[in-house]
Scaffold this active site. Structure first.
Site, short mmCIF file in Angstrom:
data_model
loop_
_atom_site.label_atom_id
_atom_site.label_comp_id
_atom_site.label_asym_id
_atom_site.label_seq_id
_atom_site.Cartn_x
_atom_site.Cartn_y
_atom_site.Cartn_z
N ASP A 39 10.06 4.40 1.95
CA ASP A 39 8.79 4.55 1.56
C ASP A 39 8.19 4.44 -0.80
O ASP A 39 9.35 3.93 -0.75
CB ASP A 39 8.04 5.57 2.07
CG ASP A 39 7.09 6.12 2.30
OD1 ASP A 39 6.39 5.11 1.63
OD2 ASP A 39 6.34 7.02 2.73
C1 BGC Z 1 2.88 6.16 2.56
C2 BGC Z 1 3.28 4.78 3.58
C3 BGC Z 1 2.55 3.93 2.86
C4 BGC Z 1 2.91 4.03 1.32
C5 BGC Z 1 2.55 2.43 0.66
C6 BGC Z 1 3.42 6.23 0.99
O1 BGC Z 1 3.16 7.07 0.40
O2 BGC Z 1 4.16 7.43 3.33
O3 BGC Z 1 3.03 5.49 4.74
O4 BGC Z 1 2.75 2.60 4.36
O5 BGC Z 1 2.63 4.76 0.53
O6 BGC Z 1 0.89 2.86 0.35
#
Ligand code: BGC
Length: 813
Positions: free
Chosen positions: A232
């Site tokens: 993530d």
């Molecule tokens: C979120 C993800 C997301 C990523 C990119 C993260 O903070 O938890 O779900 O895909 O950011 O935006």
């Protein structure tokens, strides 16, 4: 997806080239190796549309995106109980992604809704792993059917936002396997996603981004996953440990510190060198699946996608209560509409999933298009939920003497969002008070709800009807009007239990009490808990009414060659056509192991014309009745008596049939007797036997007082220096929020305010480490480390870290 072999493999690359491949660049891309013919991939959010940040807005901007179809979020798709919707939506998003030059979409989100308080529940499907797995699987197949990759997230046991960067999900092995991993397992084996995104949190003490048992042992070796694992955004803790554990791609990347550590370790440790080459190879494999470097000419009609989004909104709406007030005749005399959501509908949740649609159809526009006559008073602000005395008084006056009041209510982005959890389940105070006042005056009130998760409705018994639109996507207004006026028959059902009071939710004694989330309720999650606890629910899992009614008959259950087949008839006994969502639960009746009363094993949404009878067949593999035996470390199918239940909801069992299993394992409990005793019924607090259930002591190693690299800024207020650093960081973000508030009123201002608020609210939950890891180099790791050393009373080491940072700055200048 067919692969086009690249002319290069990982062994042809230097360690430096491999290290570049295993990290991202510019927030949303992978690195290219132009001289080797390796292109860069574009990876972006997800999940209910293509969120591609406009180039002019800068890499990380949340609300300034190129336009795309805003489909209803997962909560709504799940309430339709229709995998075809998930597939079609995935396919449409895939097509839009191709046209935008996007190779991988970050979705679906398939985490289990452990608590109704989780701020991100709108982005997840269900409290039940079968619903999450079946819909998630269809969504992945849809996206990948047009040549775009999916990233199933967030792997795993990621159930809160407040502690998302540091939380430790302490879960017993059985709950992990049966509840929290099960949807991922189904999706990996059925839909073969190209990528999986690991979560921020720890699982039993080990961060997901470096959790070898999870990322390699379970995901690859047991489930046969052959794709790529990415972090993530900012989830890296120790990059070398991550590579060794099987975490291939670090996003968003550009953390010089991580690259250096990786290369240093690879130079001295052949295990790291091998792991780096393997992960680089997986990036090459992913690139080979996406050979095109140019956006594809759009081969679809946007109008079709918008229509699909409306259809899913219609199918996902849940009629929770109705005394006959609905459907309304379009010619209803004296119709009064209250609530600004009528005009400014909330159609999606807040955070990284925020889509910018080309337009939004509000319920008001849909009413006007139909020529419906009504009186309207906004009553409160849909933007932030507040009300001036004038707004309130006008609404009360408008409803005076009204026969039917349509009250549009729901949550705002300030109450429900990624980045922070809710502290209660109530509607905003202004809405609540207004609704009570109107009810007290004796009006017949129909509540139309726009919310991504459970809300407490203490006035429910006084309402004539409740139509829950969830979050209905860009054309939700049309769907709302169609359902209210009976052009379509509401047929969705809840994919999560609606408690009357937050205290009744299954993990209440633990949820968000500390960084250590003790999943003490084990497998008693959602209806599995309420069944046994006898909770007096507002609306049970699987509940949803209709403008017609259905009768179930003639349940027959057979087992053949390892497949259980349940057949029954469903008759539409009313005057209008409709879809019924039939649920099939199975419960063990003879196990020596603690078991929930029933678990969903299959479901079907069937169209039944008025007066007609339809045969319904639901099949599932007998092996799915197995439970996870901790003594064996494997699935065990027990002999004995089971009961199969055909149901209209978890609390509305219509037909039962016995099922006897023989020729498999004899039932015996693998647990010590203290565990058997503590879990014979669902615990209401963390039981003394919790550690015995885990088979390990619960370790609390979160430093909540001093500002370490892994302490939430909001916690570190205990020391003066920590407080100062935290205040300085939060202060910078607060400045952006104030600047947004000062803008002249406009839609642009609303978006800016919401986005800066999302970041501001998330800040106290953020940690220096993750901020550095997700800043794509803007907040260097060494600087974060220096601040943390200073704040934890190590000034000399802090100076060393500052020097390292300055030296690196010079080096890169
Ligand atoms: C979120 C993800 C997301 C990523 C990119 C993260 O903070 O938890 O779900 O895909 O950011 O935006």
């Amino acid at each position: 997806m067919a692969k086009t072999p690249l002319s290069v493999t990982a062994v042809d690359l230097t360690a430096e080239q491999q290290a570049l491949l295993v990290e991202g660049v510019d927030a949303w891309q992978t690195n290219d190796l132009a001289d080797k013919g390796v292109r860069r991939l574009f990876i972006t959010d997800g999940p209910h549309g293509v969120r591609k940040v406009r180039a002019a807005a800068g890499s990380f901007a949340i609300g300034d995106n190129e336009t795309s179809t805003a489909f209803p979020p997962a909560v709504t798709v799940a309430s339709s109980w229709n995998p075809d919707n998930a597939f079609a939506m995935g396919e449409a998003i895939g097509r839009e992604a191709r046209a935008a030059g996007v190779d991988v979409i970050l979705g679906p989100g398939v985490n289990i809704k452990r608590s109704p308080l989780c701020g991100r529940n709108f982005e997840y499907f269900s409290e039940d792993p079968l619903v999450s797995g079946v819909l998630g699987s269809a969504f992945v197949r849809g996206i990948q059917s047009v040549g775009v990759g999916a990233s199933v997230k967030h792997f795993a046991a990621n159930s809160n936002e407040n502690y998302r960067f540091v939380g430790d999900s302490v879960v017993d092995e059985r709950a992990l396997r049966e509840i929290y991993l099960r949807a991922f397992e189904r999706i990996v084996s059925e839909a073969r996603p190209e990528t999986v995104m690991c979560s921020y949190n720890r699982i039993n003490g080990v961060y997901a981004s470096q959790n070898a048992p999870l990322l390699t042992g379970i995901l690859r070796e047991e489930w046969g996953f052959d794709g790529l694992v990415m972090t993530d955004w900012g989830a890296t803790v120790d990059r070398v440990a991550g590579i060794l554990a099987g975490c291939d791609l670090e996003m968003p990347g550009q953390v010089a510190h991580n690259r250096r550590e990786l290369l240093d370790s690879a130079a001295s440790d052949p295990r790291v060198a091998d792991a780096l080459a393997r992960s680089a190879g997986r990036v090459l494999d992913l690139v080979a699946k996406h050979p095109e470097s140019q956006p594809e000419q759009a081969a679809f009609q946007l109008a079709d996608h918008e229509e699909l989004s409306e259809q899913i909104a219609r199918e996902g709406a849940v009629l929770m209560a109705n005394d006959g007030a609905l459907p309304l005749a379009p010619t209803t005399e004296g119709l009064v509409v209250v609530g600004e959501l009528f005009e400014h509908m909330r159609f999606q949740g807040a955070g990284s999933s925020l889509i910018t649609p080309p337009y939004v159809v509000s319920p008001r526009q849909a009413f006007d298009r139909r020529g419906v006559g009504y009186r309207y008073a906004p009553g409160y602000s849909a933007f932030d939920g507040t009300a001036t005395p004038q707004l309130r008084d006008e609404a009360v006056a408008a409803t005076a003497g009204a026969e039917t009041v349509l009250f549009f209510g729901g949550l705002t982005d300030f109450e429900e969002s990624e980045g922070f959890d809710r502290t209660h389940l109530r509607l905003g105070a202004a809405q609540l008070e207004l609704l009570e006042t109107i009810l007290d005056a004796g009006a017949r009130v129909v509540l139309v709800l726009f919310a991504g998760a459970v809300v407490e409705l203490p006035m429910a018994d006084r309402l004539a009807a409740v139509l829950n639109m969830n979050l209905p996507g860009m054309r939700g207004g049309e769907a709302t009007a169609a359902l209210l006026f009976g052009e379509a028959n509401p047929s969705g059902k809840l994919a999560e239990s609606w408690v009357r009071r937050v205290e009744d939710s299954s993990p209440f004694a633990d949820y968000n009490r500390s960084a250590r989330a003790e999943y003490y309720e084990s497998v008693y999650v959602g209806y599995r808990f309420h069944d046994a606890a006898g909770t007096d629910l507002a609306y049970p899992f699987g509940h949803g009414l209709s403008y017609t009614s259905y009768e179930y008959s003639e349940l027959k259950v057979t087992v053949d060659a390892g497949t259980v087949t349940a057949q029954l008839n469903v008759t539409n006994t009313g005057a209008v056509d409709g879809d019924e969502v039939v649920q099939l639960y199975v419960g063990s009746r003879s196990s020596a192991v603690f078991m929930t009363a029933k678990e969903l094993r299959g479901f079907a949404r069937v169209h039944v014309p008025a007066g007609a009878t339809r045969a319904v067949t639901i099949e599932f593999p007998l092996a799915e009745l197995s439970y996870w035996d901790v003594a064996h470390g494997g699935w065990v199918l027990e002999n004995g008596e089971y009961e199969v239940m055909a149901a209209a909801s978890a609390s509305d069992i219509r037909l039962r049939a016995p099922l006897r299993v023989t020729g498999h394992a004899t039932s015996r409990s693998p647990y010590p007797s203290a565990v058997d005793a503590a879990y014979a019924s669902p615990p209401r607090e963390v039981p003394a036997a919790f550690e015995a259930l885990l088979g390990a002591p619960v370790v609390d190693d979160y430093d909540a007082r001093r500002l370490t690299m892994n302490t939430r800024l909001g916690d570190a207020r205990a020391t003066l220096l920590g407080r100062l650093v935290a205040r300085a960081i939060i202060g910078t973000v607060a400045k952006d929020y104030r600047a947004a508030l000062a803008l002249p009123p406009s839609l642009e201002r609303d978006a800016q305010v919401k986005n800066t608020y999302f970041v501001l609210r998330m800040m106290p939950n953020s940690v220096l480490r993750s901020m550095a890891m997700s800043s794509a180099g803007a907040f260097p790791y060494e600087l974060a480390e220096a601040l943390s050393l200073l704040a934890t009373g190590h000034p000399i080491r802090a100076i060393g870290a500052f020097r390292a940072w300055r030296a690196r700055r010079k080096e890169s200048a």
